[in-house]
Design an enzyme around this catalytic site. Structure first.
Site, mmCIF file in Angstrom:
data_model
loop_
_atom_site.group_PDB
_atom_site.id
_atom_site.type_symbol
_atom_site.label_atom_id
_atom_site.label_comp_id
_atom_site.label_asym_id
_atom_site.label_seq_id
_atom_site.Cartn_x
_atom_site.Cartn_y
_atom_site.Cartn_z
ATOM 1 N N CYS A 121 0.662 -1.037 -0.056
ATOM 2 C CA CYS A 121 -0.157 -0.108 -0.301
ATOM 3 C C CYS A 121 0.987 1.303 0.034
ATOM 4 C CB CYS A 121 -0.456 0.326 0.907
ATOM 5 S SG CYS A 121 -2.538 1.096 0.446
ATOM 6 N N CYS A 123 -0.082 4.601 1.146
ATOM 7 C CA CYS A 123 -0.565 5.407 2.536
ATOM 8 C C CYS A 123 0.740 5.333 3.131
ATOM 9 C CB CYS A 123 -1.183 4.916 3.022
ATOM 10 S SG CYS A 123 -1.942 3.016 4.085
ATOM 11 N N CYS A 131 -4.291 6.541 0.369
ATOM 12 C CA CYS A 131 -3.768 5.308 -0.704
ATOM 13 C C CYS A 131 -3.472 4.904 -1.606
ATOM 14 C CB CYS A 131 -4.598 3.791 -0.134
ATOM 15 S SG CYS A 131 -5.007 3.312 2.026
ATOM 16 N N LYS A 197 -12.267 -5.304 2.717
ATOM 17 C CA LYS A 197 -11.464 -3.566 3.661
ATOM 18 C C LYS A 197 -12.973 -3.204 3.578
ATOM 19 C CE LYS A 197 -7.911 -1.137 4.909
ATOM 20 N NZ LYS A 197 -5.668 -0.778 4.367
ATOM 21 N N ARG A 207 -2.941 3.374 12.896
ATOM 22 C CA ARG A 207 -2.057 5.161 11.699
ATOM 23 C C ARG A 207 -1.216 5.785 13.100
ATOM 24 N NH1 ARG A 207 -8.332 6.049 9.255
ATOM 25 N NH2 ARG A 207 -8.336 4.270 7.710
ATOM 26 N N GLU A 235 -16.877 -7.907 -4.302
ATOM 27 C CA GLU A 235 -15.053 -7.391 -3.858
ATOM 28 C C GLU A 235 -14.196 -8.563 -4.013
ATOM 29 O OE1 GLU A 235 -13.277 -4.689 -4.059
ATOM 30 O OE2 GLU A 235 -14.961 -3.508 -3.919
ATOM 31 N N LYS A 250 -11.295 -7.676 6.800
ATOM 32 C CA LYS A 250 -10.781 -6.882 7.967
ATOM 33 C C LYS A 250 -11.678 -5.514 7.488
ATOM 34 C CE LYS A 250 -7.146 -3.797 7.674
ATOM 35 N NZ LYS A 250 -6.126 -4.037 7.625
ATOM 36 N N SER A 276 -5.686 -3.998 14.595
ATOM 37 C CA SER A 276 -4.796 -2.815 16.239
ATOM 38 C C SER A 276 -6.303 -2.740 16.703
ATOM 39 C CB SER A 276 -4.328 -1.553 15.324
ATOM 40 O OG SER A 276 -5.737 -0.591 14.568
ATOM 41 N N TYR A 315 -1.996 -9.673 16.347
ATOM 42 C CA TYR A 315 -0.922 -8.863 17.094
ATOM 43 C C TYR A 315 -0.468 -9.564 18.585
ATOM 44 C CZ TYR A 315 -1.984 -4.726 13.651
ATOM 45 O OH TYR A 315 -2.412 -4.227 12.962
HETATM 46 C C1 PBG Z 1 -3.129 0.432 4.751
HETATM 47 C C2 PBG Z 1 -3.142 -0.340 5.779
HETATM 48 C C3 PBG Z 1 -3.983 -0.287 7.921
HETATM 49 C C4 PBG Z 1 -4.273 -1.950 8.210
HETATM 50 C C5 PBG Z 1 -3.807 -2.221 7.008
HETATM 51 N N1 PBG Z 1 -2.946 -1.559 6.149
HETATM 52 C C6 PBG Z 1 -4.411 1.259 7.688
HETATM 53 C C7 PBG Z 1 -5.029 1.863 7.001
HETATM 54 O O1 PBG Z 1 -6.184 1.582 6.232
HETATM 55 O O2 PBG Z 1 -5.938 2.847 7.436
HETATM 56 C C8 PBG Z 1 -4.616 -1.777 9.570
HETATM 57 C C9 PBG Z 1 -4.273 -2.623 10.262
HETATM 58 C C10 PBG Z 1 -4.850 -2.395 11.987
HETATM 59 O O3 PBG Z 1 -5.439 -1.320 11.990
HETATM 60 O O4 PBG Z 1 -4.472 -3.561 12.388
HETATM 61 N N2 PBG Z 1 -3.854 0.295 4.104
HETATM 62 ZN ZN ZN Z 2 -3.263 2.560 2.354
#
Ligand code: PBG
Ligand code: ZN
Length: 327
Positions: A121, A123, A131, A197, A207, A235, A250, A276, A315
């Site tokens: 990604c 971002c 992203c 996602k 983040r 998707e 996710k 997270s 995690y």
């Molecule tokens: C990046 C990405 C994100 C996560 C995994 N890859 C964050 C987002 O989309 O803002 C989230 C993982 C997590 O919260 O543990 N695209």
């Molecule tokens: Zn991203």
């Protein structure tokens, strides 16, 4: 008198284990995420305030933590890079000596049998935290983003990644990445797509960890609306048609229906990502003494397995391995 006596099968531990539908966790199905920082300080290690027990790590420190986890039985790792510099083209995402590329090389050299998975990604590498490529009016340029994702994928393949996990949610990315990989001689490299996602508030702590919060706006024009489930299936089917070998749902805990839907409507391995915020909520309540942290951790992951997940990103993986809670 004949009636249903469900309690017959719950009368003892051995009877319950004998009849259990969802087996205990296996270490092969657990993926541990790590945050690796590009820094001069070789012994950099900073705990993420909103994710107690998780760290931003320099390359050396990453290697130490992974060595400890491998010692405890770790099979696979997911890497997130935090670059020293960000720009509007995500240059550090695809540079040969980018932080994720360096981390992959380092880990594959030290732990050849470890499955190293890399997030694909932009971002974390974009000055604006989105992203994809952004116009001055704040619009995401989908098709202009695709070649950059492909470049990023190739450079991670060259570094030696075992699996690529695109998480950007641009349309057509799996096809673009698959074609680029095949063309560059990586036809055997699997893609695990973050197919379903959602635009979730459960990503907040990530983040902080990855320093990737969007500077303006949100991700709702590319990540999915939390109200939708049939869209998830669209998707997922699109990504599989474009060449995804595995798919990710996710977040995980509030999306058991999506995991079940993915499992019953596809023939590929289904991965659930306990994100997270899900980790942080369990940790916070446990630290306050409001819940039994270990029991809730195991129950939450069991729920994802029961919903149909074949693979889990969590995690908690390091801790589960350390405490001998996976076989
Ligand atoms: C990046 C990405 C994100 C996560 C995994 N890859 C964050 C987002 O989309 O803002 C989230 C993982 C997590 O919260 O543990 N695209
Ligand atoms: Zn991203």
């Amino acid at each position: 008198m004949n009636f249903y006596r469900g309690r017959r099968l719950r009368q003892s531990t051995v009877m319950r284990d004998f009849c259990r539908e969802t087996p205990p966790l296996l270490r092969e199905e657990l993926i541990m995420p790590y945050f690796v920082v590009e820094t001069e300080n070789r012994s950099y290690r900073k705990e993420i305030a909103s994710m107690p027990g998780q760290y931003q790590l320099s390359l050396d420190e990453l290697e130490k933590d992974v060595a400890r986890d491998v010692e405890n039985g770790l099979v696979s790792a997911m890497l997130y890079g935090i670059p020293a510099a960000k720009d509007a083209q995500a240059t550090s995402a695809w540079s040969e000596d980018g932080i994720a590329q360096q981390a992959v090389r380092r880990l594959k050299k030290s732990f050849p049998n470890l499955l190293v998975i890399t997030d694909v990604c932009l971002c974390e590498y974009m000055s604006h935290g989105h992203c994809g490529i952004l116009t001055e009016h704040g619009l995401i340029l989908n098709d202009e983003t695709l070649p950059i994702l492909a470049k990023t994928a190739i450079s991670l393949a060259e570094a030696g990644a075992d699996i690529l996990a695109p998480s950007d949610m641009m349309d057509g990315r799996i096809r673009t990445i698959r074609e680029a990989l095949d063309h560059a001689g990586y036809a055997s490299l699997p893609i695990m797509s973050y197919a379903a996602k959602y635009a979730s508030s459960f990503y907040g702590p990530f983040r902080d960890a990855a320093e990737s919060a969007p500077a303006c706006g949100d991700r709702k024009s590319y990540q999915m609306d939390v109200g939708n489930s049939r869209e998830a299936l669209r998707e997922i089917k699109a990504d599989i048609a474009e060449g995804a070998d595995m798919i990710i749902v996710k977040p995980a805990s509030s999306y058991g229906d999506i995991i079940a839907l993915a499992k019953s409507n596809t023939l590929v391995p289904v991965c659930a990502y306990q994100v997270s915020g899900e980790y942080s909520m369990i940790m916070a309540a446990a630290q306050k003494g409001w819940i039994n942290g270990q029991a809730v951790m195991l129950e939450s992951l069991n729920g994802l397995k029961r919903a149909g997940a074949d693979i889990l990103v969590s995690y908690f993986t390091s801790r589960i391995l350390k405490d001998g809670l996976a076989r």
